[in-house]
Write an enzyme that holds these catalytic residues in place. Structure first.
Site, PDB file in Angstrom:
ATOM      1  N   ASP A   1       0.823  -1.225   0.000  1.00  0.00           N
ATOM      2  CA  ASP A   1       0.000   0.000   0.000  1.00  0.00           C
ATOM      3  C   ASP A   1       0.850   1.265   0.000  1.00  0.00           C
ATOM      4  O   ASP A   1       0.411   2.311   0.476  1.00  0.00           O
ATOM      5  CB  ASP A   1      -0.953   0.026   1.207  1.00  0.00           C
ATOM      6  CG  ASP A   1      -1.779  -1.239   1.324  1.00  0.00           C
ATOM      7  OD1 ASP A   1      -2.442  -1.579   0.330  1.00  0.00           O
ATOM      8  OD2 ASP A   1      -1.757  -1.880   2.384  1.00  0.00           O
ATOM      9  N   GLU A   2       2.057   1.208  -0.567  1.00  0.00           N
ATOM     10  CA  GLU A   2       2.944   2.377  -0.524  1.00  0.00           C
ATOM     11  C   GLU A   2       2.655   3.390  -1.627  1.00  0.00           C
ATOM     12  O   GLU A   2       3.202   4.500  -1.600  1.00  0.00           O
ATOM     13  CB  GLU A   2       4.422   1.938  -0.638  1.00  0.00           C
ATOM     14  CG  GLU A   2       4.889   1.015   0.454  1.00  0.00           C
ATOM     15  CD  GLU A   2       4.777  -0.455   0.064  1.00  0.00           C
ATOM     16  OE1 GLU A   2       5.327  -1.300   0.779  1.00  0.00           O
ATOM     17  OE2 GLU A   2       4.130  -0.752  -0.975  1.00  0.00           O
TER      18      GLU A   2
ATOM     19  N   ALA B   1      -3.653  -7.621  -5.095  1.00  0.00           N
ATOM     20  CA  ALA B   1      -2.984  -6.322  -5.166  1.00  0.00           C
ATOM     21  C   ALA B   1      -3.964  -5.286  -5.691  1.00  0.00           C
ATOM     22  O   ALA B   1      -4.645  -5.522  -6.681  1.00  0.00           O
ATOM     23  CB  ALA B   1      -1.782  -6.409  -6.106  1.00  0.00           C
TER      24      ALA B   1
ATOM     25  N   HIS C   1      -3.805  -1.587  -7.093  1.00  0.00           N
ATOM     26  CA  HIS C   1      -2.988  -0.443  -7.473  1.00  0.00           C
ATOM     27  C   HIS C   1      -3.895   0.682  -7.971  1.00  0.00           C
ATOM     28  O   HIS C   1      -4.539   0.565  -9.007  1.00  0.00           O
ATOM     29  CB  HIS C   1      -1.958  -0.848  -8.528  1.00  0.00           C
ATOM     30  CG  HIS C   1      -0.901  -1.760  -7.983  1.00  0.00           C
ATOM     31  ND1 HIS C   1       0.095  -2.308  -8.750  1.00  0.00           N
ATOM     32  CD2 HIS C   1      -0.683  -2.203  -6.720  1.00  0.00           C
ATOM     33  CE1 HIS C   1       0.875  -3.058  -7.989  1.00  0.00           C
ATOM     34  NE2 HIS C   1       0.414  -3.007  -6.758  1.00  0.00           N
ATOM     35  N   THR C   2      -3.947   1.752  -7.185  1.00  0.00           N
ATOM     36  CA  THR C   2      -4.859   2.858  -7.455  1.00  0.00           C
ATOM     37  C   THR C   2      -4.163   3.932  -8.280  1.00  0.00           C
ATOM     38  O   THR C   2      -3.097   4.423  -7.903  1.00  0.00           O
ATOM     39  CB  THR C   2      -5.371   3.467  -6.135  1.00  0.00           C
ATOM     40  OG1 THR C   2      -6.003   2.439  -5.361  1.00  0.00           O
ATOM     41  CG2 THR C   2      -6.373   4.576  -6.406  1.00  0.00           C
TER      42      THR C   2
ATOM     43  N   GLY D   1       0.853  14.089  -3.695  1.00  0.00           N
ATOM     44  CA  GLY D   1      -0.574  14.012  -4.002  1.00  0.00           C
ATOM     45  C   GLY D   1      -0.852  12.781  -4.833  1.00  0.00           C
ATOM     46  O   GLY D   1       0.071  12.141  -5.343  1.00  0.00           O
TER      47      GLY D   1
END
EC number: 6.3.4.4
Length: 432
Positions: free
Chosen positions: A14-15, A40, A42-43, A417
């Protein structure tokens, strides 16, 4: 000359890897997943639009990039099709640009059923898996009984193998875990309905990567989860079921390890963890709650709240050893805005009084460990969306420099951001 760059999580996952993969994909020909599965999340946020990719590499949002799923990834046919359809409904061409190794193990409904049954049986001692069948699928791989993508080419043989393995699973599910069995015919029909789509994307991933390297193409390897969740080197047994460290690139894609040029470790400006397991710097006070609130710390896949704590340089030193990290990308720096003070864990005090600077391995060896902190002045100024390092508050710069000093690794990229433009590249991994 082309470069091969690895992006991986240096903490507990979650980095913010997805954003950085997306950012650097502008300059590559291939993006490769080499371990994990659809556990996983990935956003990516591009022009204000949010996309969560779980199985398909993050490079899929770039039309000139080919995405590869290596043999180290466990593939759920159902999850893959769902994700493909979501992207294709937005006009993104997926099946023309996605290639899959025939050696990928398949995740099927009986893996999911076993995952849920085991977690329920463990009760309060549950590992905290995502419940998506990842672990059981890797078990089948190691036990040499698993079905793989390549098995989909021979549908009759697939049906026979499925029947045998389902008998094995259903015996355990019914007789030991006392839950409902998984239906053979439905499982077979559901897989066969999409088998041709999946086999149509099968390719020799090793040869593709080797050819790309020889042709001078840039390649990006996208890690999932984080170093401290590695099946061998993480806080066992509170780990995932794959090798999340840099060594997993070679075994999970068939790319020679001497051909890797740069390893980018993604770190948050603080630490988070989802699920059970040791977490030395975890905060249980208002500061921890505020970090969670400001950082919107909820899992992209599970929605579970993440545990939050101060930056742990001791765990990071272990990650540096394991991955030969070339440089860091620090994300969510802006979350620490407004705190009177910020802390860095620089050592652990063991139960016997010994001071150590590197994290233990097994979870049992973390019991009774106390963090030793350095406290630095915080900053009140807003760093959100700053893209010029010279405009960062001095105390913020001091914090960054101190982390570089205590870890011995430079911070090459800063993120302030969620959007990919809210980033400062101080040293380009493809030019390093």
């Amino acid at each position: 000359m082309g470069k091969s760059v690895v992006i991986l999580g240096a903490q507990w996952g979650d980095e913010g890897k997805g954003k950085i993969v997306d950012l650097l994909t502008d300059r590559v020909k291939y993006v490769v997943r080499y371990q994990g599965g659809h556990n996983a999340g990935h956003t990516l946020i591009i022009n204000g639009e949010k996309t969560v990719l779980r199985l398909i590499p993050s490079g899929m949002l770039h039309p000139n990039v080919t995405c590869l799923i290596g043999n180290g990834v466990v593939v759920s046919p159902e999850a893959l099709m769902k994700e493909m359809c979501e992207l294709e409904s937005r006009g993104i061409k997926v099946r023309e640009r996605l290639l899959i190794s025939e050696a990928c193990p398949l995740i099927l409904p009986y893996h999911v059923a076993m995952d849920h049954a085991r977690e329920a049986a463990l009760g309060k001692k549950a590992i905290g898996t995502t419940g998506r069948g990842i672990g059981p699928a890797y078990e089948d791989k190691v036990a040499r009984r698993g079905l793989r993508v390549g098995d989909l080419f021979n549908k009759e043989a697939f049906a026979e193998k499925l029947k045998n393995i389902l008998e094995y699973y259903n015996f355990q599910l019914v007789n030991y875990y006392k839950v409902e069995p998984v239906d053979y015919q439905k499982t077979l029909d559901d897989v066969m309905a999409i088998a041709d789509v999946i086999t149509g994307m099968v390719a020799d991933i090793t040869t593709i990567l080797d050819t790309a390297r020889k042709n001078g193409e840039h390649i990006l390897f996208e890690g999932a989860q984080g170093t401290m969740l590695d099946i061998d080197h993480g806080t066992y047994p509170y780990v995932t079921s794959s090798n999340t460290t840099a060594g997993g690139v070679a075994t999970g894609s068939g790319f020679g390890p001497r051909n890797l040029d740069y390893v980018l470790g993604i770190i948050k400006a603080y630490c988070t963890r989802v699920g059970g397991g040791p977490f030395t710097t975890e905060l249980f006070d208002d500061v921890g709650a505020e970090i969670a609130r400001k950082g919107n710390e909820f899992g992209a896949v599970t929605g579970r709240p993440r545990r939050c704590g101060w930056f742990d340089a001791v765990a990071i030193r272990r990650a540096i050893q394991l991955n030969s990290i070339s440089g860091f990308c620090m994300t969510k720096l802006d979350v620490l805005d407004g705190f009177d003070e910020v802390k860095i864990c620089v050592a652990y005090k063991m139960p016997n009084g010994e001071i150590v600077e590197y994290a233990p391995l097994a979870a049992k060896d973390w019991e009774g460990v106390e963090p030793i902190y350095e406290t630095l002045p915080g900053w009140k100024e807003n760093t959100f969306r700053i893209t010029d390092v010279n405009k960062l508050p001095q105390n913020c710069i001091n914090y960054i420099k101190r982390i570089e000093e205590v870890t011995g690794v430079p911070i090459d990229i800063l993120s302030t951001g969620p959007d990919r433009v809210e980033t400062m590249i101080l040293r380009d991994p493809f030019a390093a």
